[in-house]
Scaffold this motif. Sequence first.
Motif, PDB file in Angstrom:
ATOM      1  N   ASN A 154       0.834  -1.202   0.000  1.00 27.37           N
ATOM      2  CA  ASN A 154       0.000   0.000   0.000  1.00 27.37           C
ATOM      3  C   ASN A 154       0.869   1.254   0.000  1.00 27.37           C
ATOM      4  O   ASN A 154       0.643   2.207  -0.739  1.00 27.37           O
ATOM      5  CB  ASN A 154      -0.903  -0.034   1.241  1.00 27.37           C
ATOM      6  N   SER A 155       1.927   1.251   0.835  1.00 26.28           N
ATOM      7  CA  SER A 155       2.777   2.449   0.949  1.00 26.28           C
ATOM      8  C   SER A 155       3.622   2.673  -0.295  1.00 26.28           C
ATOM      9  O   SER A 155       3.882   3.819  -0.671  1.00 26.28           O
ATOM     10  CB  SER A 155       3.653   2.350   2.193  1.00 26.28           C
ATOM     11  N   ILE A 156       4.027   1.603  -0.967  1.00 31.93           N
ATOM     12  CA  ILE A 156       4.763   1.769  -2.234  1.00 31.93           C
ATOM     13  C   ILE A 156       3.796   2.301  -3.292  1.00 31.93           C
ATOM     14  O   ILE A 156       4.050   3.309  -3.948  1.00 31.93           O
ATOM     15  CB  ILE A 156       5.380   0.431  -2.701  1.00 31.93           C
ATOM     16  N   TYR A 157       2.634   1.646  -3.390  1.00 31.08           N
ATOM     17  CA  TYR A 157       1.665   2.020  -4.434  1.00 31.08           C
ATOM     18  C   TYR A 157       1.215   3.466  -4.273  1.00 31.08           C
ATOM     19  O   TYR A 157       1.092   4.211  -5.234  1.00 31.08           O
ATOM     20  CB  TYR A 157       0.449   1.081  -4.363  1.00 31.08           C
ATOM     21  N   ASN A 158       1.000   3.905  -3.008  1.00 33.92           N
ATOM     22  CA  ASN A 158       0.484   5.259  -2.753  1.00 33.92           C
ATOM     23  C   ASN A 158       1.548   6.249  -2.321  1.00 33.92           C
ATOM     24  O   ASN A 158       1.236   7.352  -1.874  1.00 33.92           O
ATOM     25  CB  ASN A 158      -0.617   5.174  -1.679  1.00 33.92           C
ATOM     26  N   ASP A 159       2.839   5.830  -2.430  1.00 30.41           N
ATOM     27  CA  ASP A 159       3.942   6.753  -2.103  1.00 30.41           C
ATOM     28  C   ASP A 159       3.717   7.401  -0.732  1.00 30.41           C
ATOM     29  O   ASP A 159       3.880   8.618  -0.563  1.00 30.41           O
ATOM     30  CB  ASP A 159       4.058   7.832  -3.184  1.00 30.41           C
ATOM     31  N   LYS A 160       3.353   6.568   0.260  1.00 27.07           N
ATOM     32  CA  LYS A 160       2.913   7.108   1.553  1.00 27.07           C
ATOM     33  C   LYS A 160       4.038   7.738   2.358  1.00 27.07           C
ATOM     34  O   LYS A 160       3.809   8.564   3.214  1.00 27.07           O
ATOM     35  CB  LYS A 160       2.252   5.993   2.372  1.00 27.07           C
ATOM     36  N   ARG A 161       5.262   7.268   2.135  1.00 26.59           N
ATOM     37  CA  ARG A 161       6.433   7.802   2.860  1.00 26.59           C
ATOM     38  C   ARG A 161       6.284   7.627   4.369  1.00 26.59           C
ATOM     39  O   ARG A 161       6.796   8.434   5.154  1.00 26.59           O
ATOM     40  CB  ARG A 161       6.675   9.262   2.470  1.00 26.59           C
TER      41      ARG A 161
END
Length: 442
Positions: free
Chosen positions: A324-331
């Motif tokens: 999820n964090s990679i896909y949404n660039d959550k940082r």
Amino acid sequence: MTKGIKIVTIGGGSSYTPELIEGFIKRYDELPVQELWLVDIEEGKEKLEIIGNLAKRMVQKARIPIDIHLTLDRREALKDADFVTTQFRVGSLDARAKDERIPLKYNVIGQETNGPGGLFKGLRTIPVILDICKDIEELCPDAWLVNFTNPAGMVTEAVLRYSNIKKVVGLCNVPIGMRMGIAKALEVDPSRIHVDFAGLNHMVFGLNVYLDGVSILDSVIDSMADPKNEMTMKNISGLAWEPDFIRALGVIPCGYHRYYYKTGEMLTEELEAAETVGTRAEVVQKLEKDLFELYKNPELDMKPPQLEKRGGAYYSDAACSLINSIYNDKRDIQPVNTRNNGAIASIPADSAVEVNCVITKDGPRPISVGDIPVAARGLVQQIKSFERVAAEAAVTGDYKTALLAMTINPLVPSDKIAKQILDEMLEAHKQHLPQFTQTIKA
Ligand code: G6P
């Protein structure tokens, strides 16, 4: 409409898969998975069917339009994948039982990912993961490889060193388990606890711990010095730490450190268990039987709580959170296995380490910790040496390299015993060690 995400899970018949499905369902609004391909091998066909049917019931109940595909053809599945998760056990639990039993005959720790068992789990797994990497290069070169096949740290090291796949992240649930354990001991919500993780997979330390941003390291160490707080996982005995030792260590060890800082006691417990309840793999084989009986039930359309009995609980949620964090660039910050790049001073920059990273669309960015304290650093370096020599042995099939890895492992007491264990385990696992066929014949 952005193209829906295609996810491929190799080892899809795993009993952990329902947690993966749950993780995608609960994140669907920000992680619109369109296709989930569950891949397994011929021997896992029945498990794959059972898991696949449960997965379909789970997404139907949640009214989430994820297409679940089941296949034994990995190459068919990998085409244009966005994320590939790998969670397979070459030789299944039977091989793990041998990894846990054979070293005990030589009074050496028998364990899934440590000592001789960890070496052989790596020797069986690395050629397979490198084959998968070749398929990824050809069929979905832009995909992220998210690996939680054990030994996850050695496997990540092997992919970084011996494949062309750069977009690889190694995952484990030990850090999340440590955070949950600390929160439970302090009776606070886990979201209020942050831990500075640094080390290797199954060899990770909490260098500092924060409650609402304020360091509570000393009080957490005090609570670990209290015998009533086990602070371990389902698969590792929670033998209490010597209070003065844990205070002097000054950082939080993970459950697996007991095999190194309490070797004698852990070996005694293992020998006792092997003669009574059985090794961990044998206990898990019974758990697996019960789990798959549950999964077969057409009325079941959710992840059953019984899955929490496995040591790998929260694994798959960690995987979904990472994806999820990679896909949404959550940082956001997550502890993962990635190229060190100087984050831990005493480990080579090009080695895989397990450390807190900022998770971006371009992957994990490791957060520098400076270094691991002197008292803890040597063991980490020794295990990294072992991982690198073991990975070389896995790739080359060279007997001497395998003997070197076995002998330098801190849980193996001598070169002669190393050779005896190596020879017996090469013979025991020969059907899953094609790279050693010539050696084993000789
Ligand atoms: C822990 C480790 C995993 C390991 C698991 C074994 O969670 O992080 O890497 O595979 O325990 O659990 P089991 O229930 O199979 O003994």
